[in-house]
Design an enzyme around this catalytic site. Structure first.
Site, PDB file in Angstrom:
ATOM      1  N   ASN A 222       0.859  -1.178   0.000  1.00 38.78           N
ATOM      2  CA  ASN A 222       0.000   0.000   0.000  1.00 38.78           C
ATOM      3  C   ASN A 222       0.899   1.232   0.000  1.00 38.78           C
ATOM      4  O   ASN A 222       1.437   1.617   1.037  1.00 38.78           O
ATOM      5  CB  ASN A 222      -0.887  -0.041   1.255  1.00 38.78           C
TER       6      ASN A 222
ATOM      7  N   HIS B 225     -12.030   4.365  -0.507  1.00 41.11           N
ATOM      8  CA  HIS B 225     -12.157   3.391   0.588  1.00 41.11           C
ATOM      9  C   HIS B 225     -12.921   2.136   0.153  1.00 41.11           C
ATOM     10  O   HIS B 225     -13.479   1.425   0.993  1.00 41.11           O
ATOM     11  CB  HIS B 225     -12.924   3.976   1.801  1.00 41.11           C
TER      12      HIS B 225
END
Ligand code: ADP
Length: 396
Positions: free
Chosen positions: A7, A179
């Site tokens: 990430n 998200h």
């Protein structure tokens, strides 16, 4: 199979190595200050923590350090990089180029470069990380998992802005949301917890953290979300304003002498509960200030909760009903105080909020509505890394 999840942020890179037999994390860590003086890597494995300090001018160098740490003689967890079965990369913006997780090929890499204009800070860093993996671990498949993918199922009336339709077609300006991996993960968890697989099930998921977004999920599929073309839209956040009339932005920019760029930066970094309270973007600080009687801190929390409630009501209307509301992420999982502000005043929907249960902390899924409540309230810890690993495994 062991899957490495990456990430990459603008100046950071988080990783987790997950054993997919048990879904347990074997090692994890964080590179910070990439491209800035003082960069370092904190690697956690075997119950301990090691800090490596070295210059990381870019994400390629950071990625190399991560792979070295994973195979390090003392603190590593792999004998060789070939033990990594696949690598899953979180990618923030997709434009309309991608609607689902995809195995990286030379064509996919080329298309990813076209997405830069949709996420100019994050996506170049992601691509650099992918290229470093392709070089360091040749033959190991890489998968890209998009933050926007879960929202790609939104119907046109929810995802489009009421601008000239031709401009949408020409420039792909529309709601993409963010998200998505978190909303997807907690939706799946909620559906399984409620035994609602294959049933008509209407869910609102509230990812409340530094950035916050609310999604409407019908039968496991996203039908609307509060963030927009970028994460600036929706409810007020830590430092982001959330929804605001663009004409007010022009008015404010004229008064403060901002360029357009500066105005957007102001809305992203100087507003939200931080701007309203003048105290902090952190809800722990806000709670302490409210308890000490600070008016602006109370106003900030009330504005935040009011807007979350408004989105919940809007999405119940959009789905013509509601069965469950999920709270997740830093604030949603940890701040009973903020959840209290949100959940008081939802009784018209059939929510029976349990004030006492809300204050209890338990690991895993926690029901904070009363037994028999028509709409269930659930606190579900999110796990974006595990979701990325599962998506990666499914594709390889
Ligand atoms: P992000 O990844 O968007 O930065 P997180 O999901 O980690 O955000 O959430 C960070 C926020 O969670 C912090 O700003 C803080 O306000 C909130 N938070 C974390 N722990 C607590 C807690 N125990 N009580 C209240 N708020 C908390």
């Amino acid at each position: 199979m062991k899957i490495l999840v990456i990430n990459a942020g603008s100046s950071s890179l988080k990783y987790q190595l997950i054993d997919m037999e048990t879904e347990e994390v074997i090692a994890k860590g964080l590179c910070e200050r990439i491209g800035i003086d003082g960069s370092n890597l904190v690697h956690k494995a075997h119950g301990g923590e090691t800090k490596f300090e070295a210059a990381m001018p870019d994400h390629k160098v950071a990625m190399k350090m991560v792979l070295d740490a994973l195979t390090d003689e003392k603190v590593g967890v792999l004998k060789s990089m070939s033990e990594i079965g696949a690598i899953g990369h979180r990618v923030v913006g997709s434009g309309e180029y991608f609607t689902k997780s995809t195995v990286v090929t030379p064509e996919v890499l080329e298309t990813l470069e076209k997405t830069y204009e949709f996420a100019p800070i994050h996506n170049p860093a992601n691509v650099m990380g992918i290229k470093a993996c392709l070089e360091a671990v040749p033959g190991t498949p890489n998968v890209v998992v998009f933050d926007t993918a879960f929202h790609s199922t939104m119907p046109d009336e929810a995802k489009l802005y009421a601008i000239d339709y031709q401009d949408y077609l020409d420039y792909k300006v529309r709601r993409y949301g963010a998200h998505g991996t978190s909303h997807k993960y907690v939706s799946h968890e909620a559906i399984a917890y409620c035994g609602a697989q294959g049933k008509d099930f209407k869910l609102v998921t509230c990812h409340l953290g530094g950035g916050s977004s609310i999604s409407a999920v019908k039968n496991g599929v996203c039908v609307d979300t509060s963030m927009g073309f970028t994460p600036l839209a929706g409810v007020p956040m830590g430092t982001r304003s959330g929804d605001i009339d663009p004409s007010a932005v022009k008015f404010l920019a004229d008064k403060k002498g901002f360029t357009f760029e500066q105005a957007i930066n102001y809305l992203n970094k100087k507003c939200g509960v931080n701007g309203v309270s003048g105290i902090s973007s952190d809800f722990r600080d806000l709670q302490a200030a409210v308890e000490a009687g600070n008016y602006r801190a109370k106003l900030a929390v009330e504005m935040f909760a009011y807007n979350v409630r408004k989105y919940i009501g809007a999405y119940a209307a959009a789905m013509n009903g509601l069965d469950c509301i999920v709270f997740t992420a830093g604030v949603g999982e940890n701040s009973a105080f903020t959840r209290g502000y949100i959940c008081r005043g939802l009784d018209y929907l059939g929510v029976e909020f349990d004030e006492e249960e809300n204050k209890v902390r338990v690991p895993g899924i926690h029901e904070i509505s009363k037994p028999g409540s028509k709409v269930k309230l659930l606190v579900i810890p999110t796990n974006e890394e595990l979701m990325i690993a599962r998506e990666t495994l499914a594709l390889v």
